[in-house]
Design an enzyme around this catalytic site. Structure first.
Site, PDB file in Angstrom:
ATOM      1  N   PRO A   1       0.833  -1.208   0.000  1.00 22.92           N
ATOM      2  CA  PRO A   1       0.000   0.000   0.000  1.00 22.92           C
ATOM      3  C   PRO A   1       0.864   1.253   0.000  1.00 22.92           C
ATOM      4  O   PRO A   1       2.022   1.228   0.416  1.00 22.92           O
ATOM      5  CB  PRO A   1      -0.797  -0.127   1.306  1.00 22.92           C
ATOM      6  CG  PRO A   1       0.024  -1.011   2.180  1.00 22.92           C
ATOM      7  CD  PRO A   1       0.722  -1.968   1.257  1.00 22.92           C
ATOM      8  N   GLY A   2       0.286   2.350  -0.477  1.00 24.95           N
ATOM      9  CA  GLY A   2       1.012   3.616  -0.506  1.00 24.95           C
ATOM     10  C   GLY A   2       1.210   4.107  -1.923  1.00 24.95           C
ATOM     11  O   GLY A   2       0.844   3.439  -2.900  1.00 24.95           O
ATOM     12  N   VAL A   3       1.809   5.281  -2.041  1.00 30.46           N
ATOM     13  CA  VAL A   3       2.076   5.889  -3.346  1.00 30.46           C
ATOM     14  C   VAL A   3       3.155   5.087  -4.063  1.00 30.46           C
ATOM     15  O   VAL A   3       4.179   4.735  -3.474  1.00 30.46           O
ATOM     16  CB  VAL A   3       2.530   7.354  -3.163  1.00 30.46           C
ATOM     17  CG1 VAL A   3       2.817   7.994  -4.514  1.00 30.46           C
ATOM     18  CG2 VAL A   3       1.469   8.146  -2.402  1.00 30.46           C
ATOM     19  N   ARG A   4       2.932   4.766  -5.327  1.00 31.68           N
ATOM     20  CA  ARG A   4       3.912   4.022  -6.107  1.00 31.68           C
ATOM     21  C   ARG A   4       5.210   4.824  -6.228  1.00 31.68           C
ATOM     22  O   ARG A   4       5.203   6.026  -6.478  1.00 31.68           O
ATOM     23  CB  ARG A   4       3.374   3.714  -7.506  1.00 31.68           C
ATOM     24  CG  ARG A   4       2.169   2.780  -7.510  1.00 31.68           C
ATOM     25  CD  ARG A   4       2.582   1.352  -7.141  1.00 31.68           C
ATOM     26  NE  ARG A   4       1.533   0.384  -7.392  1.00 31.68           N
ATOM     27  CZ  ARG A   4       0.670  -0.050  -6.479  1.00 31.68           C
ATOM     28  NH1 ARG A   4       0.719   0.430  -5.249  1.00 31.68           N
ATOM     29  NH2 ARG A   4      -0.242  -0.950  -6.786  1.00 31.68           N
TER      30      ARG A   4
ATOM     31  N   ASP B   1      16.983  -1.075   8.312  1.00 32.26           N
ATOM     32  CA  ASP B   1      17.999  -1.990   7.788  1.00 32.26           C
ATOM     33  C   ASP B   1      17.399  -2.792   6.638  1.00 32.26           C
ATOM     34  O   ASP B   1      16.190  -3.039   6.589  1.00 32.26           O
ATOM     35  CB  ASP B   1      18.474  -2.931   8.894  1.00 32.26           C
ATOM     36  CG  ASP B   1      19.749  -3.675   8.526  1.00 32.26           C
ATOM     37  OD1 ASP B   1      20.435  -3.257   7.572  1.00 32.26           O
ATOM     38  OD2 ASP B   1      20.065  -4.675   9.198  1.00 32.26           O
TER      39      ASP B   1
END
EC number: 2.7.11.5
Length: 577
Positions: A319-322, A374
């Protein structure tokens, strides 16, 4: 001279390389005490980088030695390797670091063969060691039984863990730590005649701190216990505070931190002890936290293939902006994201594939100050097609056809990074309360400042490039534009020459490739005006070029800035020479 060699001799050569690696690893680690006592902070940073790079250097050295000393017909006959593996198992059977030796064997095999030769017959896809053999005996610890007199037990701890540098103020610290323990724990615990304190015998070192790690326990309950120690130059050693909260101890061992330097005679025993203190931590994270990041990688891979084999979970796009440079996918039931480099970048990006790889290596080697996630780098992952949602697979094949390849009913991923999954900060803020918004934006500003204090400039500081961990900490995870702070030229926007300049769509001043204008941050970072105003109140100095220039000056003067992985009264940006 190239000569014939039995399987046992090849196994012995591989193990000899491992012994060389382990000896140098211990040598670097053992120097941590002296670096702490002598306040050699820059040397500590260099030692950390040296130890991270040591593994790959020694693998390459061992592989080269095998190629020189053995005929290809013997060394590169993959059908011989089950026999070599069996000989190797016999040779490591009585070792106290046998699980690390297995991972070393895997690294040597992968240095000689392509990944399509990997099988459990030729290398240790699954360990042959008993599960956490550490149950056989306890790790080296010191146990104290207060018997109702906590102060007396603390005095013994101060004596047992003293350094060659005297304490700054022993009595002050004893009183403060005694008071903090009584404050942090239920009253009955400190008075319980059966209360015991168990501390790992080895001290944990990282950056400018030293840590005593262990637990408090009664017959019925236990609490993790950490004493952070500082060396105040010109004053002495100071017990800074005491931590008994599991969430706070977990943050100290976070995936966003640099690796500890700690003497580990029996790695599995120490990891088993830490696992009992922090049951929410995966073995991979615990091995990694004490410097055995390749073992962490092995444990991660085994957990991944077990998850895929025992669940119906399928890969989906994260999920989220590409991203403009990376494509990110995940398994809903596995707390990790997988990041691959796209074949083509957005035109606004000036980096190339090689630069992106260099940026990720920079993060691996640098002090992450709890604000950089990390990563582990993998090559030639193979997964069944059935483990991908069709939309996810189609997108990966479209944006990275040179990296994601179909081989019948198998998906080959030639190169990727894995990283802990977090909630993107922009998504977190969409559903946050007023109090949560304030806390997240404050931590976002602290993250930027603490990275800057460690000589790191994120580059692209948009909210979508930061994530929120399960403990509510804000962490940066988009590395394609990351650079050293000292490489950036922070400037003020020049005054307009004419009134028309301010109306122009183009700047009226020259802009160099490394120029950054902090005055522009508000409109770039925040679409939401309320968030913009709140952040200006919390961290308005980030909009001033002079703030950044001052940090650069301190870094160039060789100052190492304190960033503490726990809550304390003083500011986390305090400068020490």
């Amino acid at each position: 001279m190239v000569q014939s060699a039995p399987a046992s001799e090849i196994a012995a050569l591989i193990l000899r390389g491992f012994d060389d690696y382990r000896e140098q690893f211990r040598e670097i680690t053992d120097g941590a005490r002296a670096r702490f006592e002598q306040a050699q902070w820059q040397e500590a940073q260099r030692a950390s980088t040296q130890r991270i790079n040591l593994y790959e250097e020694k693998v390459a050295e061992t592989v080269a030695g095998l190629r020189v000393g053995l005929a290809d017909s013997e060394l590169l006959d993959v059908e011989r390797w089950p026999i070599i593996k069996s000989a190797y198992i016999a040779q490591i059977d009585l070792r106290l670091d046998d699980e690390l030796a297995e991972t070393w064997f895997n690294s040597i095999f992968c240095g000689l063969f392509s990944h399509d030769n990997i099988s459990d017959g030729t290398m240790f896809v699954h360990t042959t060691r008993p599960s956490l053999r550490a149950h056989a005996r306890a790790p080296y610890t010191r146990t104290y039984r207060p018997g109702g007199d906590l102060r007396q037990a603390l005095e013994k701890i101060f004596d047992d863990y003293r350094f060659d540098v005297p304490y700054d103020d022993r009595e002050r610290d004893l009183e403060r730590i005694d008071a903090l323990l009584h404050s942090n724990l239920p009253d009955w615990v400190c008075k319980d005649p059966d209360l015991a304190i168990e501390l790992i015998g080895s001290v944990f070192y990282r950056n400018k701190g030293a840590y005593l790690v262990g637990r408090l326990f009664t017959p019925d309950e236990q609490w993790p216990l950490v004493f952070p120690l500082l060396h105040r130059e010109g004053h002495g050693i100071q017990f800074d505070t005491v931590i008994t909260d599991e969430a706070e101890v977990s943050i100290i061992f976070s995936f966003t931190r640099s690796y500890f330097m700690v003497d580990v005679p029996v790695p599995a025993e120490l990891v088993a002890f830490l696992k009992r203190l922090l049951p929410g931590k995966h073995l991979a994270e615990l091995y990694t936290s004490i410097g055995f990041y390749k073992q962490g990688k092995s444990e991660f891979y085994r957990a991944l293939i077990n998850h895929l084999a025992t669940t119906d979970d399928r890969f989906v796009m994260a999920p989220g902006v590409r991203g403009m440079v990376m494509s990110v996918f995940t398994l809903p039931g596995f707390n990790t994201v997988f990041k691959i480099i796209k074949d083509r970048f957005n035109p606004s990006k000036s980096v190339d594939h090689a630069t992106v790889i260099q940026k990720y290596q920079l993060v691996k080697n640098h002090d992450r100050v709890g604000r950089l996630a990390d990563t582990q780098q993998f090559a030639d992952f193979r997964f069944p097609v059935s483990k991908f949602e069709p939309e996810c697979l189609a997108e990966l094949l479209e944006v990275a056809p040179s990296t994601v390849v179909m081989e019948g009913d198998v998906v080959l991923i030639r190169h990727c990074w894995t990283e802990r999954r977090m909630t993107p900060l922009n998504i977190y803020l969409e559903n946050a309360s007023e109090a949560q918004t304030r806390e997240a934006l404050n931590d976002y500003g602290l993250a930027i400042k603490q990275l800057a204090a460690a000589n790191i400039f994120p580059g692209d500081m948009l909210l979508k490039n930061f994530g929120v961990t399960r403990h509510g900490r804000v962490v940066f995870y988009d590395y394609d534009e990351i650079c050293y702070l000292t490489e950036v030229n922070f400037r003020y926007i020049p005054e307009p020459r004419f009134p028309e300049d301010e109306m122009s769509s183009e700047p009226w001043y020259s802009v160099g490739p490394n120029d950054v204008f902090p005055e522009e941050f508000p409109r770039f970072l925040f679409v939401d005006l309320n968030q913009r105003r709140l952040f200006a109140k919390l961290h308005g100095n980030l909009y001033d070029a002079k703030y950044w220039q001052g940090l650069q000056e301190q870094i160039r003067e060789g100052k190492v800035i304190d960033v503490f992985p726990y809550r304390r009264q003083e500011t986390p940006e305090q400068l020490l020479g």
